[in-house]
Enzyme design. Structure first.
Site, PDB file in Angstrom:
ATOM      1  N   VAL A  52       1.017  -1.277  -0.046  1.00 21.66           N
ATOM      2  CA  VAL A  52       0.030  -0.045   0.046  1.00 21.66           C
ATOM      3  C   VAL A  52       0.936   1.099   0.157  1.00 21.66           C
ATOM      4  O   VAL A  52       1.372   1.580   0.998  1.00 21.66           O
ATOM      5  CB  VAL A  52      -0.969   0.175   1.001  1.00 21.66           C
TER       6      VAL A  52
ATOM      7  N   ASN B 267       8.168   0.815  -3.016  1.00 25.01           N
ATOM      8  CA  ASN B 267       8.945   0.092  -3.934  1.00 25.01           C
ATOM      9  C   ASN B 267       8.574   0.218  -5.442  1.00 25.01           C
ATOM     10  O   ASN B 267       9.490   0.031  -6.296  1.00 25.01           O
ATOM     11  CB  ASN B 267       9.051  -1.268  -3.443  1.00 25.01           C
TER      12      ASN B 267
END
Length: 563
Positions: A2, A167
């Site tokens: 998230v 990421n």
């Protein structure tokens, strides 16, 4: 994961569905107590308070209750549900029960904060939040430039520098910038820092737009969790890099470790339309695909025809007229001309004429890939199959002509041996996204890939689920227990449509010195063995034996280890 866009969307849902001013009935924590979630009993201070608002900053969500606030961090797999009717599944981490609404938070960490401190921090960091409408490019460029000798992969994930970057955004933004993740900030010019910040912001907005509209974000990945580069087709390097050893994906060909060799003007661009999608500007109709640029299906024979075709290429049925409708505001996201979608004429096209019951039909085989064919390399399976179709068609046509012109008995016998095409159904275009000519093998008797084609090759053939007859996906057990780390095959359809197919994929793995079935791991360190698979003892570290064996011909991980 998230990331910032997902947290921002959760905040928007709360503002739209949960009314301010409601009295708190109960706040309870259902998950096990942890050092960061040890607030049992402390939530009683919220009873009777009034819900005054919600605010997001990067990956953090703040719920305000007067002078007190709750800080929610969704972590890797966190989620939120408002007034759910079905509460089956894993228990929630936090339940906030108001007078009229109830909010459930799952797999999230919770902290009690002071409202004034949260509001002040949000005001100070608003210009750096990549998801905020008040994002400031000059301030973000200055914050990145101050990092000096730090690697780019660490700087982008630092929530004190660019809140909201996760990421996925990190890997895709570095690819769009043409920079290696290990490059240090002090090596970049001011123009390259500016371009890196812009690419980070652009992909964040694309992330937000896909999550809000329900579109598939993975279709826009170029390197993240991909076996091959979405730009050049080369192998993707997966490794753990940086101070926190986060999973990093990059292309050695498209991303340079020397910033002086990166020409920003020649980098591929895919996010030039993100500002339009974010601000909702629908005045430029060139950014939206028109009706005549969409493929259409024939009502009679259901053939999928090209956008430029005015009539069906098989049965010559005229193209159905579509009633003119006013353009929606904003237009459907599926029609946005992202660079990954090509509305131009395919580069390769092969037409095969076939006789049908109602006349001549044409089978059109197109290659929509933008990668040019390498003449020096051996022909691929797709090219061989395409050439074989053409040869068979020419041979079949010559035999028909010979059967018609030859009046001898041998000619008539030869024409009788040829199977007639007059009773065949018209051939449809092949779906490129479900295997076939240019996709993965769609037939059960297709030749499996060899071990020389990479670590993703499999010595046993990939099974098909019994219900859908589709190739299964290779997955890894992540739950704690004796089977953690084992690989298995499951149905490839989405979770709501999956069948109950299950099969272990490690039945042919060797046994370690303990007599236990080994686990397959992947080398994530940078070096000559990066990406290679190997077998190790399945026990925990400290109890493992010294067994080690390279998996030269074993199946590679279908999904790389998480980030």
């Amino acid at each position: 994961m998230v990331e910032g866009p997902g947290c921002a969307l959760n905040g928007e849902k709360l503002r739209a569905r949960v009314r301010k001013g409601q009295t708190v009935v109960d706040v309870r924590e259902a998950g096990p107590a942890t050092p960061t979630n040890n607030n049992r009993g402390s939530f009683q201070i919220f009873s009777g308070c009034s819900f005054t608002g919600v605010e997001t900053l990067g990956k953090e969500l703040f719920l305000y209750f007067g002078q007190r606030a709750l800080r929610i961090h969704f972590g890797m797999n966190g989620s939120m549900r408002i007034n759910p009717t079905d509460q089956t599944g894993s228990p929630p981490s936090l339940v906030v029960q108001l007078a009229d609404d109830t909010v459930y938070f799952y797999d999230s960490t919770v902290e009690i904060r002071v409202t004034e401190d949260c509001e002040q921090r949000a005001r100070e960091m608003r210009g750096l939040d990549v998801c905020s409408a008040k994002f400031s490019f000059p301030r973000a460029e200055e914050a990145v430039s101050r990092q000096g000798g730090r690697m780019l992969c660490d700087v982008l994930l630092d929530q004190a520098v660019l809140p909201g970057v996760g990421n996925i955004i990190k890997n895709e933004a570095l690819f769009d910038s043409g920079l290696h993740p290990a490059v240090k900030v002090e090596w970049l010019t001011a123009e390259q820092v500016r371009h890196l910040v812009k690419m980070t912001r652009d992909f964040t907005l694309l992330f937000y737009k896909c999550r809000k509209s329900g579109a598939a974000l993975h279709k826009h990945y170029k390197v993240y969790r991909r076996p091959r580069c979405g730009q050049c087709g080369g192998n993707i390097t997966a490794c753990r890099l940086g101070v926190n050893s986060r999973m990093t994906y990059f292309c050695r060909h498209c991303q340079s470790g020397d910033p002086s060799q990166v020409n920003i003007g020649k980098l591929p661009s895919r996010n030039s339309l993100i500002s339009w999608a974010y601000h909702g500007d629908t005045s430029n109709s060139d950014l939206v695909a028109k009706r005549e640029e969409e493929e259409w299906a024939c009502n009679l024979c259901t053939l999928i025809n090209r956008p430029i075709s005015k009539s069906c290429e098989a049965c010559l049925t005229p193209r159905p007229k579509v009633a003119t409708e006013p353009d929606p505001a904003p237009p459907s996201s599926s029609l946005i001309r992202y660079p990954c979608q090509s509305f131009s004429r395919p580069q390769r096209e092969l037409k095969l004429n076939r006789r049908a019951a109602f006349g001549a039909a044409t089978l059109v085989i197109t290659d929509l890939s933008t990668k040019p064919a390498d003449m020096s390399s051996p022909p691929s399976s797709a090219g061989c199959h395409l050439n074989s179709l053409a040869v068979d068609n020419r041979r079949h046509g010559s035999q028909e002509k010979k059967g018609r012109n030859d009046s001898t008995k041998e000619g008539r016998a030869a024409s009788k041996r040829d199977p007639p095409d007059s009773c065949d159904r018209p051939h449809k275009k092949m779906r490129l996204d479900r295997g076939g000519v240019f996709g993965s093998p769609a037939r059960a008797d297709a030749v499996p890939p060899t071990a020389a084609q990479g670590t993703a090759a499999s010595s046993p053939s990939v099974p098909r689920c019994a219900s859908h007859r589709r190739p299964c996906l290779l997955r890894v057990v992540n739950k704690d227990g004796e089977n953690r780390g084992r690989q298995f095959y499951a149905c490839s359809l989405p979770r709501e449509k999956q069948c109950k197919f299950f099969q272990w994929a490690d039945l042919h793995f060797p046994a370690c010195n303990h007599g236990r079935r080994c686990l397959m791991r992947t080398v994530l360190k940078l070096g000559p063995n990066n990406g290679r698979n190997f077998y190790v003892c399945p026990l925990k570290q400290g109890k493992q034996c010294g067994f080690f064996l390279w998996a030269e011909h074993g199946p590679g991980l279908g999904i790389l280890p998480g980030c």
